[in-house]
Design a protein around this motif. Structure first.
Motif, short mmCIF file in Angstrom:
data_model
loop_
_atom_site.label_atom_id
_atom_site.label_comp_id
_atom_site.label_asym_id
_atom_site.label_seq_id
_atom_site.Cartn_x
_atom_site.Cartn_y
_atom_site.Cartn_z
N UNK A 4 0.89 -1.08 0.36
CA UNK A 4 -0.12 0.02 -0.10
C UNK A 4 0.99 1.07 0.09
N UNK A 5 0.50 2.18 -0.78
CA UNK A 5 1.36 3.40 -1.11
C UNK A 5 0.34 4.66 -0.68
N UNK A 6 0.97 5.23 0.32
CA UNK A 6 -0.03 6.74 0.58
C UNK A 6 0.63 7.64 0.03
N UNK A 7 -0.02 8.66 -0.40
CA UNK A 7 0.67 9.90 -0.84
C UNK A 7 -0.44 10.86 -0.64
N UNK A 8 0.06 12.20 -0.76
CA UNK A 8 -0.78 13.46 -0.79
C UNK A 8 -0.58 14.39 0.16
N UNK A 9 -0.07 13.90 1.43
CA UNK A 9 0.05 14.78 2.62
C UNK A 9 1.02 16.08 2.41
N UNK A 15 -8.47 25.52 7.66
CA UNK A 15 -9.51 25.67 6.74
C UNK A 15 -9.29 25.15 5.26
N UNK A 16 -8.01 24.60 5.35
CA UNK A 16 -7.59 24.29 3.87
C UNK A 16 -7.69 22.91 3.70
N UNK A 17 -7.46 22.42 2.52
CA UNK A 17 -8.01 21.11 2.03
C UNK A 17 -6.77 20.11 1.44
N UNK A 18 -6.66 19.09 1.65
CA UNK A 18 -5.90 17.98 1.03
C UNK A 18 -6.49 16.75 0.52
N UNK A 19 -5.99 16.17 -0.51
CA UNK A 19 -6.49 14.86 -0.76
C UNK A 19 -5.43 13.75 -0.71
N UNK A 20 -5.64 12.75 -0.03
CA UNK A 20 -4.80 11.72 0.10
C UNK A 20 -5.09 10.39 -0.90
N UNK A 21 -4.08 10.08 -1.26
CA UNK A 21 -4.35 8.71 -2.18
C UNK A 21 -3.67 7.20 -1.44
N UNK A 22 -4.32 6.45 -1.70
CA UNK A 22 -3.80 5.09 -1.46
C UNK A 22 -3.77 4.12 -2.39
N UNK A 23 -2.80 3.65 -3.04
CA UNK A 23 -2.60 2.78 -4.09
C UNK A 23 -2.15 1.26 -3.63
N UNK A 24 -3.15 0.51 -3.93
CA UNK A 24 -2.75 -0.96 -3.59
C UNK A 24 -2.28 -1.85 -4.68
N UNK A 25 -1.20 -2.55 -4.65
CA UNK A 25 -0.56 -3.41 -5.57
C UNK A 25 -0.48 -4.95 -4.83
N UNK A 113 -4.87 -6.12 7.98
CA UNK A 113 -3.84 -6.97 7.43
C UNK A 113 -2.58 -6.32 6.77
N UNK A 114 -2.69 -5.33 6.10
CA UNK A 114 -1.80 -4.78 5.42
C UNK A 114 -1.66 -3.13 5.71
N UNK A 115 -0.57 -2.82 5.80
CA UNK A 115 -0.49 -1.21 6.03
C UNK A 115 0.68 -0.60 5.07
N UNK A 116 0.34 0.65 4.99
CA UNK A 116 1.07 1.44 4.12
C UNK A 116 2.15 2.18 4.89
N UNK A 117 2.91 3.07 4.26
CA UNK A 117 3.97 3.66 5.06
C UNK A 117 3.94 4.96 5.71
N UNK A 118 2.67 5.61 5.28
CA UNK A 118 2.16 6.81 6.09
C UNK A 118 2.73 8.02 5.37
N UNK A 119 1.81 9.20 5.38
CA UNK A 119 1.99 10.32 5.05
C UNK A 119 1.82 11.48 5.79
N UNK A 120 2.44 12.25 6.00
CA UNK A 120 2.34 13.37 6.94
C UNK A 120 1.40 14.50 6.62
N UNK A 121 0.60 14.94 7.40
CA UNK A 121 -0.55 16.16 7.17
C UNK A 121 0.01 16.97 8.07
N UNK A 122 0.42 18.01 7.98
CA UNK A 122 0.61 19.22 8.95
C UNK A 122 -0.35 20.58 8.67
N UNK A 123 -1.02 20.67 9.56
CA UNK A 123 -2.40 22.03 9.55
C UNK A 123 -1.75 23.05 10.21
N UNK A 124 -1.44 24.35 9.58
CA UNK A 124 -0.72 25.43 10.51
C UNK A 124 -1.98 26.05 11.20
N UNK A 125 -1.86 26.83 12.10
CA UNK A 125 -2.96 27.60 12.85
C UNK A 125 -2.79 29.09 12.47
#
Length: 125
Positions: A4-9, A15-25, A113-125
């Protein structure tokens, strides 16, 4: 091997937006559940949202209801997490995970059962 590959962080203002993606192979989206989890500094990992590849049913943690939307493109083996109206408390490493034998608690990490590596999301105030 299932991967599993997570991305988009990234860094976004309150108040902003992000879209995360997770691709499974290494696996097809056939009656599985894909979940998003997050872990903030000093806190335990928590379930954020999940979606069933079978019927598209979704689950959300109360803290993100109305702000986050999970969706999937089974043909692309990809799950998305659209995050709107982000708050500083959403800051965390976000992980996607796959539950190969769907159970009854889709926001509980022990089911997965299976985990991706993680992607960091940081929201500033």
């Amino acid at each position: 091997d299932v991967q599993l590959q997570a991305s988009g962080g990234g860094l976004v203002q309150t108040g902003g937006s992000l879209r995360l993606s997770c691709v499974a192979s290494g696996i097809t989206f056939d009656d599985v559940i894909i979940g998003w989890f997050r872990q903030a500094p000093g806190k335990e990992r928590e379930g954020v949202s999940s979606i069933s590849s079978d019927d598209g049913s979704t689950e959300y943690a109360d803290s993100v209801k109305g702000r986050f939307t999970i969706s999937s493109d089974n043909a692309k083996n990809t799950v998305y997490l659209q995050m709107n109206n982000l708050k500083p408390e959403d800051t965390a490493v976000y992980y996607c995970a796959l539950d190969y034998w769907p159970g009854s608690a889709p926001l509980e990490e022990y089911q997965y059962d299976y985990w991706g590596q993680g992607t960091l999301v940081t929201v500033s105030s």
